[in-house]
Design an enzyme around this catalytic site. Structure first.
Site: not given
Ligand code: ZN
Length: 174
Positions: A46, A51, A98-99, A140-141, A144
């Site tokens: 995701g 991000q 998380c990226l 999670h998204e 963000h």
């Molecule tokens: Zn993330």
């Protein structure tokens, strides 16, 4: 389509509240396509617009592709504009990464079942009922979009240790 750079903490876009999308124009459509490509390239399950440095309410997810069986995996991205989490039920704890927060994992307890509404790229209303990994990825998204990362779910101690590590790393990289 292009792969975008994924920003990492402490980038400002990650702590910014995303703005509601009022017009689904070419900018939004291109960004969505780029985010899908960026997610698969990472690979991740995701990605939120914050991000890639754009604080607008747009997320993409695909929980099946990144770690699926290579022989039978098919890309099936879900693109959601202005996602809103409604009903939540249950709860379980799972370790998340998380990226945008490299080399960091933390156990997070979240509702296990959620209902999410939003609109798709054509402006049609979307309603998703999700459980398991999809429910987790969506939450999670959406975090963000509120300017929250997994760091905010960690204990103060764990967060401070990570921040010190980041600072040390930054000094080394200079
Ligand atoms: Zn993330």
């Amino acid at each position: 389509m292009a792969v975008r750079e994924i920003v990492v903490v402490p980038h400002g876009a990650l702590s910014q509240e995303a703005e509601e999308i009022e017009n689904i124009d070419d900018h939004v459509r291109n960004l969505a396509r780029d985010m899908v490509e960026t997610m698969y390239k990472a690979p991740g399950i995701g990605l939120a617009a914050n991000q890639v440095g754009e604080a607008i309410k747009l997320i993409v997810v695909d929980v099946d592709y990144a770690y699926g069986d290579p022989k039978e995996k098919k890309k099936n991205p879900i693109i959601i504009i202005n996602p809103e989490i409604g009903l939540c039920e249950g709860g379980d704890t799972f370790e998340e990464g998380c990226l945008s927060v490299p080399e960091f994992n933390v156990d997070i307890t979240r509702p296990s079942c959620i209902q999410l509404t939003g609109v798709d790229l054509d402006g049609n209303p979307l309603k998703i009922e999700a459980e398991g990994l999809l429910a987790r990825a969506l939450q999670h998204e959406v975090d963000h979009l509120r300017g929250t990362t997994i760091l905010d779910h960690a204990s103060v101690l764990k967060r401070n240790i990570y921040r010190r590590r980041l600072k040390k790393q930054a000094r080394k990289d200079r």
